[in-house]
Scaffold this motif. Structure first.
Motif, PDB file in Angstrom:
ATOM      1  N   ASP A   1       0.891  -1.319  -0.064  1.00 42.45           N
ATOM      2  CA  ASP A   1       0.077   0.092   0.034  1.00 42.45           C
ATOM      3  C   ASP A   1       0.741   1.198   0.190  1.00 42.45           C
ATOM      4  O   ASP A   1       0.561   2.121  -0.737  1.00 42.45           O
ATOM      5  CB  ASP A   1      -0.916   0.119   1.315  1.00 42.45           C
ATOM      6  CG  ASP A   1      -2.121  -1.161   1.063  1.00 42.45           C
ATOM      7  OD1 ASP A   1      -2.316  -1.509   0.095  1.00 42.45           O
ATOM      8  OD2 ASP A   1      -2.488  -1.521   2.161  1.00 42.45           O
ATOM      9  N   ALA A   2       1.917   1.160   0.789  1.00 43.15           N
ATOM     10  CA  ALA A   2       2.822   2.477   0.854  1.00 43.15           C
ATOM     11  C   ALA A   2       3.241   2.838  -0.344  1.00 43.15           C
ATOM     12  O   ALA A   2       3.405   3.855  -0.960  1.00 43.15           O
ATOM     13  CB  ALA A   2       3.826   2.143   2.014  1.00 43.15           C
TER      14      ALA A   2
ATOM     15  N   GLN B   1       2.624   1.822  -3.429  1.00 43.28           N
ATOM     16  CA  GLN B   1       1.316   2.049  -4.688  1.00 43.28           C
ATOM     17  C   GLN B   1       0.942   3.529  -4.209  1.00 43.28           C
ATOM     18  O   GLN B   1       0.680   4.216  -5.099  1.00 43.28           O
ATOM     19  CB  GLN B   1       0.283   1.076  -4.451  1.00 43.28           C
ATOM     20  CG  GLN B   1       0.669  -0.120  -4.926  1.00 43.28           C
ATOM     21  CD  GLN B   1       1.030  -0.342  -6.513  1.00 43.28           C
ATOM     22  OE1 GLN B   1       0.278   0.395  -7.249  1.00 43.28           O
ATOM     23  NE2 GLN B   1       1.998  -0.679  -6.920  1.00 43.28           N
ATOM     24  N   LYS B   2       0.757   3.935  -2.981  1.00 37.05           N
ATOM     25  CA  LYS B   2       0.497   5.327  -2.750  1.00 37.05           C
ATOM     26  C   LYS B   2       1.377   6.390  -3.212  1.00 37.05           C
ATOM     27  O   LYS B   2       1.173   7.349  -3.713  1.00 37.05           O
ATOM     28  CB  LYS B   2       0.028   5.475  -1.031  1.00 37.05           C
ATOM     29  CG  LYS B   2      -0.292   6.903  -0.843  1.00 37.05           C
ATOM     30  CD  LYS B   2      -0.311   7.147   0.695  1.00 37.05           C
ATOM     31  CE  LYS B   2      -0.787   8.650   1.012  1.00 37.05           C
ATOM     32  NZ  LYS B   2      -0.923   8.535   2.574  1.00 37.05           N
ATOM     33  N   ALA B   3       2.696   5.947  -3.131  1.00 31.85           N
ATOM     34  CA  ALA B   3       3.924   6.783  -3.323  1.00 31.85           C
ATOM     35  C   ALA B   3       3.851   6.918  -4.900  1.00 31.85           C
ATOM     36  O   ALA B   3       4.196   8.007  -5.537  1.00 31.85           O
ATOM     37  CB  ALA B   3       4.969   6.326  -2.919  1.00 31.85           C
TER      38      ALA B   3
ATOM     39  N   SER C   1       1.259   6.630  -7.058  1.00 32.01           N
ATOM     40  CA  SER C   1       0.289   7.396  -7.322  1.00 32.01           C
ATOM     41  C   SER C   1       0.787   8.972  -7.076  1.00 32.01           C
ATOM     42  O   SER C   1       0.414   9.934  -8.025  1.00 32.01           O
ATOM     43  CB  SER C   1      -0.987   7.179  -6.739  1.00 32.01           C
ATOM     44  OG  SER C   1      -1.359   5.986  -7.091  1.00 32.01           O
ATOM     45  N   GLY C   2       1.301   9.184  -6.049  1.00 33.93           N
ATOM     46  CA  GLY C   2       2.178  10.513  -5.913  1.00 33.93           C
ATOM     47  C   GLY C   2       2.898  10.992  -6.977  1.00 33.93           C
ATOM     48  O   GLY C   2       2.754  12.150  -7.255  1.00 33.93           O
TER      49      GLY C   2
ATOM     50  N   ASP D   1       7.563  10.779  -1.369  1.00 30.36           N
ATOM     51  CA  ASP D   1       7.135   9.760  -2.578  1.00 30.36           C
ATOM     52  C   ASP D   1       8.118   9.118  -3.106  1.00 30.36           C
ATOM     53  O   ASP D   1       8.001   7.845  -3.392  1.00 30.36           O
ATOM     54  CB  ASP D   1       6.148  10.444  -3.240  1.00 30.36           C
ATOM     55  CG  ASP D   1       4.680  10.870  -2.638  1.00 30.36           C
ATOM     56  OD1 ASP D   1       4.525  10.056  -1.706  1.00 30.36           O
ATOM     57  OD2 ASP D   1       3.940  11.604  -2.971  1.00 30.36           O
TER      58      ASP D   1
ATOM     59  N   THR E   1      10.163   6.483  -0.826  1.00 32.13           N
ATOM     60  CA  THR E   1       9.110   5.294  -0.999  1.00 32.13           C
ATOM     61  C   THR E   1       9.104   4.396  -2.152  1.00 32.13           C
ATOM     62  O   THR E   1       9.150   3.372  -1.821  1.00 32.13           O
ATOM     63  CB  THR E   1       7.955   5.720  -0.352  1.00 32.13           C
ATOM     64  OG1 THR E   1       7.881   6.557   0.960  1.00 32.13           O
ATOM     65  CG2 THR E   1       6.836   4.401   0.065  1.00 32.13           C
TER      66      THR E   1
END
Length: 209
Positions: A94-95, A97-99, A101-102, A141, A144
């Motif tokens: 999750d971490a 994938q969030k990064a 996207s950022g 981002d 990560t």
């Protein structure tokens, strides 16, 4: 490599022995002996120079410099994205994938600023930079996202990340303008150049996945 060095030493020893003076010779050959000594001195200089050159060419740094040219003297930072080693489990977290996207959103923001300047060369993009290109947030981002790669791959992605952070800082500086003073064509070209570099850097980084 060790065998080559031994060969050079052996060659040196054999050749030097050929020039060693013979104490059994008569004094009548003194002129010949002096010539031999002179030749031996020249020979030793040549062997010494050859050994130094051999050692320089044999070193990994010299080999890498020849491979990569002047940049970084063969720095392992030069890496083809096709050779990237990605930890799929970490990438799917999750971490990360969030990064990821950022990072993509930041790239979209850079393209947005580029379009903004194309529409209005005098546009102040400072608020966009401060809001959407926050230095700490972007760096978090990127770092990560970078954790999904192995150490060797990170030597390449680290370089791209450094370039991105540097260009964001320089873009903000270039955007600053005195009140009432129009942006010159030179400053505009500089800002567009920074935006082009940022777009290229982000696209290069995303190419690793």
């Amino acid at each position: 490599m060790k065998l080559n060095v031994v060969s050079v030493i052996a060659l040196t020893a054999t050749s030097v022995s050929a020039f060693a003076p013979s104490f059994g010779r008569t004094r009548s050959s003194s002129t010949v002996s002096l010539a031999a000594e002179s030749n031996r001195g020249e020979f030793l200089k040549q062997v010494s120079s050859a050994a130094l050159a051999f050692g320089a060419l044999s070193s990994p740094n010299a080999a890498n410099a020849a491979k990569y040219g002047g940049f970084g003297a063969g720095s392992p930072e030069v890496l083809d994205p096709k050779e990237a080693i990605v930890d799929d489990e970490i990438l799917a977290s999750d971490a990360v994938q969030k990064a990821l996207s950022g990072v993509k959103e930041t790239l979209a923001t850079v393209k947005e600023m580029q379009a903004c300047l194309a529409a209005d060369p005098q546009a102040d993009i400072g608020p966009i930079i401060r809001k959407k290109l926050d230095f700490v947030a972007v760096r978090t981002d990127l770092n990560t996202f970078n954790s999904a790669f192995d150490e060797d791959t990170q030597r390449g992605t680290d370089r791209v990340i450094r370039l991105i952070m540097q260009d964001i800082t320089e873009l903000e500086v270039s955007n600053k303008q005195k009140p009432g003073v129009p942006r010159s064509t030179i400053r505009l070209a500089n800002m567009n150049g920074k935006l082009d570099k940022l777009i290229k850097a982000f696209e290069d980084l995303l190419a690793f996945v």
